[in-house]
Design an enzyme around this catalytic site. Structure first.
Site, PDB file in Angstrom:
ATOM      1  N   SER A 151       0.848  -1.191   0.000  1.00  0.00           N
ATOM      2  CA  SER A 151       0.000   0.000   0.000  1.00  0.00           C
ATOM      3  C   SER A 151       0.881   1.237   0.000  1.00  0.00           C
ATOM      4  O   SER A 151       1.998   1.216   0.545  1.00  0.00           O
ATOM      5  CB  SER A 151      -0.894   0.016   1.238  1.00  0.00           C
ATOM      6  OG  SER A 151      -1.526   1.278   1.400  1.00  0.00           O
ATOM      7  N   TYR A 164      -1.780  -0.321   9.983  1.00  0.00           N
ATOM      8  CA  TYR A 164      -1.823  -0.627   8.550  1.00  0.00           C
ATOM      9  C   TYR A 164      -0.527  -0.247   7.838  1.00  0.00           C
ATOM     10  O   TYR A 164       0.099  -1.086   7.170  1.00  0.00           O
ATOM     11  CB  TYR A 164      -3.015   0.079   7.901  1.00  0.00           C
ATOM     12  CG  TYR A 164      -3.245  -0.339   6.469  1.00  0.00           C
ATOM     13  CD1 TYR A 164      -3.700  -1.616   6.174  1.00  0.00           C
ATOM     14  CD2 TYR A 164      -3.023   0.542   5.413  1.00  0.00           C
ATOM     15  CE1 TYR A 164      -3.925  -2.014   4.858  1.00  0.00           C
ATOM     16  CE2 TYR A 164      -3.243   0.154   4.102  1.00  0.00           C
ATOM     17  CZ  TYR A 164      -3.690  -1.120   3.825  1.00  0.00           C
ATOM     18  OH  TYR A 164      -3.905  -1.512   2.529  1.00  0.00           O
TER      19      TYR A 164
END
Length: 283
Positions: A151, A164
């Site tokens: 990501s 995350y």
């Protein structure tokens, strides 16, 4: 390596896609099936997987789609998923590790520890187990390609995203480590860093509003990504035109990595307050 077979080099090959029941995993599986690949998708929801397999198979008769119910954080599940994917053709040729997620949207001073652990386990341990067991099969087959999905949150801080970003940064390093170790066995390992990509998971953002506007303001090619943008690179990294590419972390984000991560203040300030977002915790 995945060798040229037919016009696209991937036809009749066997590829495992984790998290293949939805989102980017679904997009990757769909594109691969259209290329004539024997795709095995895995995930935790049997009904979702079966529905996805039917839909992909109906629109892409050149390839085929099989399913295996598996949790990427459970080692026995991944052993079984890899074995089933290899059984399709007698060997495994490629893997796309898409399974991931986040349970920790909160200021760092208010993070739930168990949610942090689950997120790290899913993103890092799940990717590690996918690589560990798929790499064994690829080495035995003489080589192949592993593609992990990271990501932009791993490279550009996303405030209040908790585990995350750090866990996706761990995926990036894991990919480079595996690439360095496995190159001697003709196994390539690369990673894709998507930017904001249109999936059901982020529909609240992509449907419009100040967060989407902030994303676009910080993206030189100012549009939302599509799963096909990610799938196109995954297909390339699995195929015969990328056989001297390994250990790479490639952003597919419209250039957002050149600027900054998104501002989620408009969503989170009503929950935590302005002081809460800067770390103040009310006794």
């Amino acid at each position: 390596m995945i060798s040229v077979n037919g016009s696209n080099g991937l036809a009749k090959k066997s590829v495992l896609v984790t998290g293949g029941g939805s989102g980017i995993g679904l997009g990757v599986a769909t594109v691969l099936a259209a290329e004539g690949v024997h795709v095995t998708i895995c995930g935790r929801n049997e009904q979702k997987l079966a529905k996805t397999a039917r839909e992909i198979g109906e629109g892409n008769p050149a390839g085929s789609v099989d399913t295996v119910v598996a949790d990427v954080t459970v080692e026995d599940d991944m052993i079984r998923a890899v074995a089933q994917a290899a059984e399709r053709t007698g060997q495994l040729d490629g893997v796309v590790a898409c399974a991931g997620g986040n349970e920790t949207i909160a200021p760092v001073t208010q993070l739930d520890v168990e949610a942090w652990r689950r997120t790290v386990d899913l993103n890092i341990t799940g990717t590690m187990l996918t690589i560990k067991h798929s790499a064994r099969a690829l080495v035995a087959a003489g080589g192949g390609s592993i593609v992990a999905i990271s990501s932009i949150a791993s490279s550009n801080t996303h405030r209040w995203f908790g585990a995350y970003g750090p866990s996706k940064a761990g995926v990036d390093h894991l990919v480079q480590l595996a690439a360095d170790e496995l190159g001697a066995s003709n196994v390539r390992v690369n990673c894709i860093r998507p930017g904001l990509t249109r999936t059901d998971l982020v529909a609240l953002i992509t449907d419009g509003g100040p967060i989407l506007e902030d994303y676009l303001a910080n993206t030189p090619i100012a549009r939302v990504g599509e799963v096909t943008d990610i799938a196109a690179l995954a297909k390339f990294l699995l195929g015969p035109d990328s056989t001297w590419i390994t250990g790479q972390i490639i952003n597919v984000d419209g250039g957002q990595m050149l600027r900054r991560g998104p501002d989620f203040r408009s969503m989170l300030e009503p929950v935590y307050g302005a002081d809460g977002l800067r770390g103040v915790v009310t006794p």
